[in-house]
Design an enzyme around this catalytic site. Structure first.
Site, PDB file in Angstrom:
ATOM      1  N   CYS A 154     -26.793  10.181 -18.595  1.00 59.15           N
ATOM      2  CA  CYS A 154     -26.290  11.490 -19.023  1.00 59.15           C
ATOM      3  C   CYS A 154     -26.065  11.514 -20.532  1.00 59.15           C
ATOM      4  O   CYS A 154     -26.185  12.553 -21.160  1.00 59.15           O
ATOM      5  CB  CYS A 154     -25.027  11.847 -18.273  1.00 59.15           C
ATOM      6  SG  CYS A 154     -23.912  10.461 -18.106  1.00 59.15           S
ATOM      7  N   LYS A 195     -18.136   9.584  -2.221  1.00 57.93           N
ATOM      8  CA  LYS A 195     -19.467   9.885  -1.693  1.00 57.93           C
ATOM      9  C   LYS A 195     -20.520   9.425  -2.687  1.00 57.93           C
ATOM     10  O   LYS A 195     -20.669   9.992  -3.761  1.00 57.93           O
ATOM     11  CB  LYS A 195     -19.652  11.369  -1.422  1.00 57.93           C
ATOM     12  CG  LYS A 195     -20.840  11.578  -0.495  1.00 57.93           C
ATOM     13  CD  LYS A 195     -21.718  12.772  -0.725  1.00 57.93           C
ATOM     14  CE  LYS A 195     -22.347  13.040  -2.031  1.00 57.93           C
ATOM     15  NZ  LYS A 195     -23.772  12.691  -2.110  1.00 57.93           N
ATOM     16  N   GLU A 215     -17.858  14.914 -15.279  1.00 56.97           N
ATOM     17  CA  GLU A 215     -18.688  14.256 -16.302  1.00 56.97           C
ATOM     18  C   GLU A 215     -20.114  14.690 -15.997  1.00 56.97           C
ATOM     19  O   GLU A 215     -20.698  14.282 -15.000  1.00 56.97           O
ATOM     20  CB  GLU A 215     -18.499  12.746 -16.216  1.00 56.97           C
ATOM     21  CG  GLU A 215     -18.881  12.027 -17.483  1.00 56.97           C
ATOM     22  CD  GLU A 215     -20.303  11.529 -17.429  1.00 56.97           C
ATOM     23  OE1 GLU A 215     -21.212  12.317 -17.802  1.00 56.97           O
ATOM     24  OE2 GLU A 215     -20.501  10.387 -17.008  1.00 56.97           O
ATOM     25  N   GLU A 253     -31.703  19.270 -20.307  1.00 55.57           N
ATOM     26  CA  GLU A 253     -31.622  17.855 -20.003  1.00 55.57           C
ATOM     27  C   GLU A 253     -32.801  17.478 -19.093  1.00 55.57           C
ATOM     28  O   GLU A 253     -32.973  18.051 -18.019  1.00 55.57           O
ATOM     29  CB  GLU A 253     -30.299  17.544 -19.302  1.00 55.57           C
ATOM     30  CG  GLU A 253     -30.115  16.067 -19.054  1.00 55.57           C
ATOM     31  CD  GLU A 253     -28.773  15.748 -18.399  1.00 55.57           C
ATOM     32  OE1 GLU A 253     -28.337  16.520 -17.552  1.00 55.57           O
ATOM     33  OE2 GLU A 253     -28.199  14.700 -18.750  1.00 55.57           O
TER      34      GLU A 253
END
Lengths: 334, 491
Positions: B302, B194, B268, B399
């Site tokens: 990331c 997806k 992850e 983040e």
């Protein structure tokens, strides 16, 4: 057009007297002893070769097209030090080169003239006469070019002779042997002595980066030359390979940028040798633009030491104007 | 101290780069797309959604959303392909398909790069020089492994798991697809993938590549959609393996959903990487590395080096150099070959970046942005540097996933390590010093999956990638990455 003006202070007299006996503030005391000078030069931030190469790879991928390319080509032409440094040079070949310097493209009066003609010192007088009234500078290589292997007296006599012959720019070589053995103060003092011997002539200091090899050495040698009063730092003689490379030029541009930020004095940069194509020249201009900044984008502060480059620039210029490529017979042989 | 500093506009340079846009005529975007199931493009039964060019807000196309029933069809197709075709296939023949896909990716590289920049907003320089070549490299690398798994050090006769359900993010749409699909295929698994809601287009072009490569139907299935579709993939009973890259929050809910099932899981997730600059660093290259660390892909990375830890003795010098360098970054049309910083991927992400930047100012950090013109339409955020940041500030902990750098300082190596490790994440870190022994010592002490020395954001398919702590678990890439898709002969 090519008078040496001071960009920081455009109204300053073109040939301001300078003190050459000690480096500009805040570096006045770094040459007080061999140990102090070595500590200073080795205390400069290191250069990571991989990182420097990666940076120039990205900048080399800039896409310079249409109006930007036209500007870059004309600017590059105006920055060329049209050079002939052959044992077989004669007054005739120098006069022919001077004619080309004044009118690079005989068929196009809008084509700018080059910055200087660069010859051996004994032919500086011929070049001076051929270029009278054009504003094109006469550069002469001196100091036992290209090896620099002669006594200081001989080197200084070489410089004085070239100046007396009519050179207003002197391209000297540093003593690479002394530099590589760590005798930095000797190299510095020699540049200072040459600077004095130049009188009003502008001094370009050739580092011969192909023999210094590491980028750390390139940075140290650039600072050494700037502290000693160089007007320009120049990569190479053109007699040693590799000559001008983008990473070397990057490090020198960083050095002049940092030196101006610290002292207020702006120093020029001249890559020489190995720059043969318009693409190479444009890549260097991008490097100048994005490293030292737009203040360096003039023949007063950036030069190309080259011979065959000019013809490629002219061919590309014709292509932009006419829309099609011509051929080697549409530009003049040197 | 709260201040927003903008540098004075400098006089325009005489050297103005003329626009150099990559032509978009190479891509052919259909008005609408279906799902790719069992080797065919089929209509989805969910409500279709639009994919937008974030640089202009132009609607690029309409994409089908996969419902639970669609996902079920895709998983059934993947199961069929696994048992009948892909599982029994000779490993060397599996490798051939991967090699073929890798070559097609290279042949159609420009098409993929343009489409990626259109759909994602990233500069063409990056999609052209990083995303697409790396995606092809992942297929080449794993193609080589397909018939050598017995020698991967994972025990004798490792076997595939079955059907892998994979959910990928929007920051590197094609590259994350490659990270997921290539190892799964090479190890003999089949895939239901997806792609992210905002960036489905390169995955759908990849589906076309699968057909071009004559890949047996059902080996790769692509089901587009948003969170619900992703949930259906993750929670489907017949999925043997779940691989997810994305936010820590979603990762947590996936871990909950998968807990207690037979499914294997790799996650992850987010990061808040420290980029540590010692006073003996090569400063000019360190500044490049800081820029590459946080402004690469608009900071939508990331493993971005979003926390700069700089030794106090060189703080001023580094920050001044950094600001000068940021002033040369070229922001604008992602398709222009000279663009360094493209568009923020979505309005939602832009809102989050704005919100956290405002929190940063409110908490007392100093915001600096270069003087730059941003396009009037589209989602844009200028490169931003916060100084006077304390480890207690939210911009030092959360983040941001945008072009926002938080600068902190340290005095000693021990303090650098303590501050670098003081995060709930642990995906990556950077060390800048000319001293080799220091690199080795500090790297050993950092709790991060990847530690870069005198470089940043360098990726290679041979190198495992993954996190500590809330950055997730499992590794992708390299020999380690194969383990996530294999089980021992006895299992």
């Amino acid at each position: 057009m090519i008078g040496m003006t001071n960009l920081l202070d455009p109204h300053a007299p073109a040939t301001s007297p300078r003190t050459v006996d000690e480096p500009p503030a805040p570096y006045g005391d770094v040459t007080r002893s061999d140990a102090a000078f070595r500590a200073f030069l080795h205390g400069l931030p290191g250069v990571d070769q991989v990182g420097a190469e990666a940076r120039t790879t990205v900048l080399a991928s800039r896409s310079i097209k249409t109006t930007a390319k036209a500007w870059a080509i004309d600017t590059a032409i105006s920055m060329v030090d049209l050079t002939t440094l052959e044992g077989a040079d004669t007054p005739g070949t120098v006069r022919s080169l001077a004619a080309k310097a004044r009118r690079p493209d005989p068929g196009d009066a809008t084509c700018p003239q080059v910055a200087a003609v660069c010859v051996y010192g004994d032919l500086a007088g011929v070049a001076r006469e051929a270029l009278a009234g054009t504003g094109i500078h006469v550069a002469a290589v001196a100091t036992a070019f290209p090896s620099g292997r002669a006594s200081r007296e001989v080197k200084l006599a070489d410089v004085k002779d070239a100046v007396a012959n009519g050179a207003d720019e002197i391209d000297m070589v540093i003593d690479r042997g002394a530099f590589l053995t760590g005798r930095y103060l000797d190299v510095y003092e020699e540049v200072v002595a040459v600077r004095e011997a130049c009188g009003d002539a502008h001094l370009k200091v050739i580092l011969e980066t192909g023999e210094l090899v590491t980028l750390d050495n390139v940075r140290r040698a650039s600072w050494l030359a700037m502290l000693a009063g160089a007007d320009f730092v120049k990569t190479s003689t053109g007699k040693v390979s590799p000559a001008a490379t983008l990473p070397v030029c990057l490090v020198m541009l960083e050095a002049v940028r940092d030196f101006r930020a610290a002292t207020g004095r702006q120093i020029g940069v001249k890559p020489a040798g190995g720059i043969r194509t318009t693409k190479d020249a444009v890549r260097h201009l991008v490097l100048v633009h994005e490293t030292a900044g737009p203040d360096w984008l003039s023949p007063d502060w950036f030069r190309f030491g080259a011979s065959s480059l000019l013809n490629d620039l002219l061919l590309q210029r014709q292509k932009l104007r006419t829309g099609h490529y011509s051929g080697p017979d549409h530009v003049t042989v040197d | 101290m709260t201040s927003t500093t903008r540098t004075d506009p400098t006089p325009p340079s005489p050297f103005q780069y003329a626009p150099a846009p990559e032509s978009r005529s190479i891509v052919d975007i259909a008005p609408s797309y279906g799902l790719f199931v069992d080797g065919e493009f089929v209509d989805g039964t969910g409500e279709a959604f639009k994919s937008v060019n974030p640089a202009t807000e132009e609607v690029l196309t309409e994409v089908a959303a996969g419902s639970e029933a669609d996902v079920d069809r895709a998983v059934k197709a993947a199961r069929r392909a696994f048992t009948r075709v892909w599982g029994p296939l000779r490993p060397a023949d599996r490798g051939k398909y991967l090699f073929r896909i890798a070559r097609i990716l290279q042949e159609r590289a420009r098409e993929f790069a343009v489409l990626e920049s259109l759909d994602n907003g990233k500069p063409i320089r990056e999609s052209r020089d990083v995303d697409v070549p790396l995606a092809a490299a992942h297929f080449f690398y794993h193609a080589g492994w397909a018939d050598k798994l017995d020698w991967a050090g994972l025990g004798p006769g490792p076997r595939p798991l079955g059907v892998a359900g994979q959910v990928i993010p929007w920051n590197f749409p094609l590259l994350m697809l490659a990270w997921k699909v290539a190892p799964a295929m090479a190890t003999g698994n089949t895939v239901v993938l997806k792609p992210a809601e905002t960036t489905p287009l390169t995955a759908l072009l990849f589906a076309e590549v699968c057909r071009q490569a004559d890949l047996p139907p059902g080996v790769v299935n692509i089901v587009t959609g948003a969170g619900d579709t992703g949930r259906a993939v993750v929670e489907h009973d017949d999925v043997d393996k779940v691989a997810f890259t994305g936010s820590t929050e979603v990762g947590r809910s996936i871990a909950r959903a998968v807990a207690g099932t037979r499914k294997k899981l790799t996650l992850e997730l987010g990061g808040k990487a420290a980029n540590i600059v010692f006073d003996d660093a090569p400063i000019d290259q360190a500044v490049e590395g800081i820029v590459q660390g946080i402004f690469f892909n608009q900071g939508h990375v990331c493993c971005a080096g979003s926390r700069l830890l700089v030794q106090e003795s060189v703080h001023d010098e580094v920050v001044a150099s950094l600001q000068r360098r940021i002033g040369t970054l070229r922001i604008g049309d992602p398709l222009d070959k000279n663009t360094d910083i493209g568009a923020i991927n979505s309005a939602e992400q832009l809102a989050r970046i704005r919100e956290l930047s405002e929190v940063g100012e409110a908490e007392g950090a100093s915001r600096w942005q270069p003087a730059c013109d941003l396009p009037a339409r589209g989602y844009w955020f200028p490169p931003t540097v916060f100084t006077d940041v304390s480890p207690a500030h939210r911009i030092a902990r959360d983040e941001i996933f945008g072009p926002v750098l938080s600068v902190l300082t340290f005095r000693t190596p021990d303090e650098a390590v303590a501050k670098a490790n003081n995060t709930t994440y642990g995906l990556s870190a950077g060390i800048w010093t000319e001293k080799g022994s220091r690199i080795l010592k500090i790297a050993d002490q950092l709790r991060a999956g990847v530690v870069w020395a005198n470089t940043f954001n360098k990726f290679d398919p041979t190198s495992p990638f993954g996190g500590y702590k809330q950055s997730g678990y499992g590794r992708e890439g390299g020999r380690h990455g194969l383990a996530a898709y294999l089980k021992g002969a006895a299992e």
